[in-house]
Enzyme design. Structure first.
Site, PDB file in Angstrom:
ATOM      1  N   THR A   7      -0.274  -0.569  -4.729  1.00 34.49           N
ATOM      2  CA  THR A   7      -1.674   0.855  -5.363  1.00 34.49           C
ATOM      3  C   THR A   7      -1.064   1.860  -6.239  1.00 34.49           C
ATOM      4  O   THR A   7       0.662   2.240  -5.332  1.00 34.49           O
ATOM      5  CB  THR A   7      -1.877   1.409  -3.862  1.00 34.49           C
ATOM      6  OG1 THR A   7      -1.205   1.662  -3.209  1.00 34.49           O
ATOM      7  CG2 THR A   7      -2.962  -0.177  -3.214  1.00 34.49           C
ATOM      8  N   ASP A  24       0.979  -1.568  -0.544  1.00 34.55           N
ATOM      9  CA  ASP A  24       0.315  -0.191  -0.612  1.00 34.55           C
ATOM     10  C   ASP A  24       0.937   1.076   0.018  1.00 34.55           C
ATOM     11  O   ASP A  24       1.195   2.273   0.979  1.00 34.55           O
ATOM     12  CB  ASP A  24      -1.264   0.134   1.163  1.00 34.55           C
ATOM     13  CG  ASP A  24      -2.184   1.112   1.235  1.00 34.55           C
ATOM     14  OD1 ASP A  24      -2.306   1.454   0.119  1.00 34.55           O
ATOM     15  OD2 ASP A  24      -2.253   1.271   2.126  1.00 34.55           O
ATOM     16  N   VAL A  25       1.049   1.520  -1.327  1.00 35.29           N
ATOM     17  CA  VAL A  25       2.322   2.570  -1.285  1.00 35.29           C
ATOM     18  C   VAL A  25       1.626   3.699  -2.302  1.00 35.29           C
ATOM     19  O   VAL A  25       2.181   5.350  -1.748  1.00 35.29           O
ATOM     20  CB  VAL A  25       3.470   2.246  -1.809  1.00 35.29           C
ATOM     21  CG1 VAL A  25       4.199   0.602  -1.729  1.00 35.29           C
ATOM     22  CG2 VAL A  25       3.848   1.671  -3.752  1.00 35.29           C
ATOM     23  N   LYS A  26       0.877   3.977  -2.665  1.00 35.89           N
ATOM     24  CA  LYS A  26       0.087   5.169  -3.521  1.00 35.89           C
ATOM     25  C   LYS A  26       0.860   5.819  -3.810  1.00 35.89           C
ATOM     26  O   LYS A  26       0.370   7.111  -3.861  1.00 35.89           O
ATOM     27  CB  LYS A  26      -1.125   5.635  -2.168  1.00 35.89           C
ATOM     28  CG  LYS A  26      -1.181   4.900  -1.559  1.00 35.89           C
ATOM     29  CD  LYS A  26      -2.311   5.673  -0.634  1.00 35.89           C
ATOM     30  CE  LYS A  26      -3.980   4.846   0.036  1.00 35.89           C
ATOM     31  NZ  LYS A  26      -3.243   3.806   0.790  1.00 35.89           N
ATOM     32  N   ARG A  27       1.836   5.151  -4.873  1.00 33.16           N
ATOM     33  CA  ARG A  27       2.674   6.008  -5.491  1.00 33.16           C
ATOM     34  C   ARG A  27       1.866   6.357  -6.917  1.00 33.16           C
ATOM     35  O   ARG A  27       1.180   6.143  -7.559  1.00 33.16           O
ATOM     36  CB  ARG A  27       4.182   5.226  -6.192  1.00 33.16           C
ATOM     37  CG  ARG A  27       4.920   4.233  -5.025  1.00 33.16           C
ATOM     38  CD  ARG A  27       5.286   5.707  -4.028  1.00 33.16           C
ATOM     39  NE  ARG A  27       6.680   5.362  -3.188  1.00 33.16           N
ATOM     40  CZ  ARG A  27       5.891   5.375  -1.589  1.00 33.16           C
ATOM     41  NH1 ARG A  27       5.427   6.171  -0.971  1.00 33.16           N
ATOM     42  NH2 ARG A  27       6.834   5.336  -0.981  1.00 33.16           N
TER      43      ARG A  27
END
Length: 254
Positions: A83, A46-49
């Site tokens: 993510t 869950d890094v939302k890069r």
């Protein structure tokens, strides 16, 4: 993880919870990923890069790909999925899609997130329909040439707190896995989730974070006590599975 590994297919470590501790935190994140893999679990980073050009490429390599240093090649973090924030458009997403093709990995693109203020931007009407629908269209486009069996390697994040949106987008994205946050602590229940799955009961990954990690703080599991937090987490997972399965069974029997 020891307490629930036989009950769940995947885990989703949130990198910010590690990054706040600096380099030791990132080392712990890598150890977490490796430990989960040793347990046979799929790891969703869950890094939302999301960025553009070489920056997005570097993010994709860091979390899903391989990097070469001298004569050696290694995986920096080595998650199975990551993510991705699509706000910068195709320039920010396609480097991740390319890595997915090359290394048999996957991504979940933020489409309609579970937080209360998501509508401030995601529900804005653009050409007569909400922005999140336009993002879902792009998920379909990015994923149609990136298939792995019946499902694409490009999935979508759609919050359990918006079940009607999930019902609609499930029909629009029949070949995309949907990552569904918002179960438990954010208010989502099994009945809210049934339409996130395809008619065969597959295609969705339901996420509960605080509801499992901190289950011992919930009045329902208070009898376990803080010292038995892992046992409380296991019971919370068992209850979650039963809740979801019962809701699916009820829907299929209608």
């Amino acid at each position: 993880m020891d307490a629930v590994a036989d009950l769940v297919p995947a885990v989703k470590p949130q990198i910010a919870m590690y990054e706040q501790y600096g380099l030791p935190g990132l080392m712990a994140f890598k150890k977490t990923v490796d430990y989960c893999h040793a347990k046979g679990l799929i790891v969703i980073g869950d890094v939302k890069r999301g960025d553009i050009g070489s920056t997005s490429q570097s993010y994709a390599v860091a979390h899903l790909g391989k990097v070469k240093v001298g004569s050696k090649e290694f995986e920096p973090f080595g998650e199975d999925f990551a993510t991705v924030n699509p706000y910068l458009g195709s320039d920010g997403v396609k480097p991740f899609v390319d890595i997915c093709r090359e290394d048999n990995k996957g991504i979940f693109v933020l489409v309609k997130t579970s937080n209360p203020s998501s509508g401030e931007l995601q529900d804005r009407l653009v050409d007569g329909k909400p922005l999140y629908e336009h993002v879902a269209d792009k998920v379909y486009e990015w994923g149609k040439d990136c298939m792995d069996g019946d499902y694409s390697e490009v999935g979508a994040v759609i919050g359990a707190t918006y079940p009607q949106v999930g019902k609609q987008l499930r029909k629009d994205l029949p070949h995309s896995y949907i990552l569904v946050p918002g179960y438990g602590a954010q208010g989502g229940t099994g009945k809210d989730l049934v339409h996130f799955f395809n008619p065969d009961g597959l295609g969705a990954i339901i996420n509960s974070s605080r509801g499992i990690i901190a289950a011992y703080k919930n009045e329902k599991y208070a009898s376990f006590g803080p010292e038995n937090y892992a046992d409380a987490s296991r019971q919370a997972v068992i209850d979650m599975r039963e809740d979801i399965q019962n809701a699916l069974d009820e829907e299929l029997n209608k």
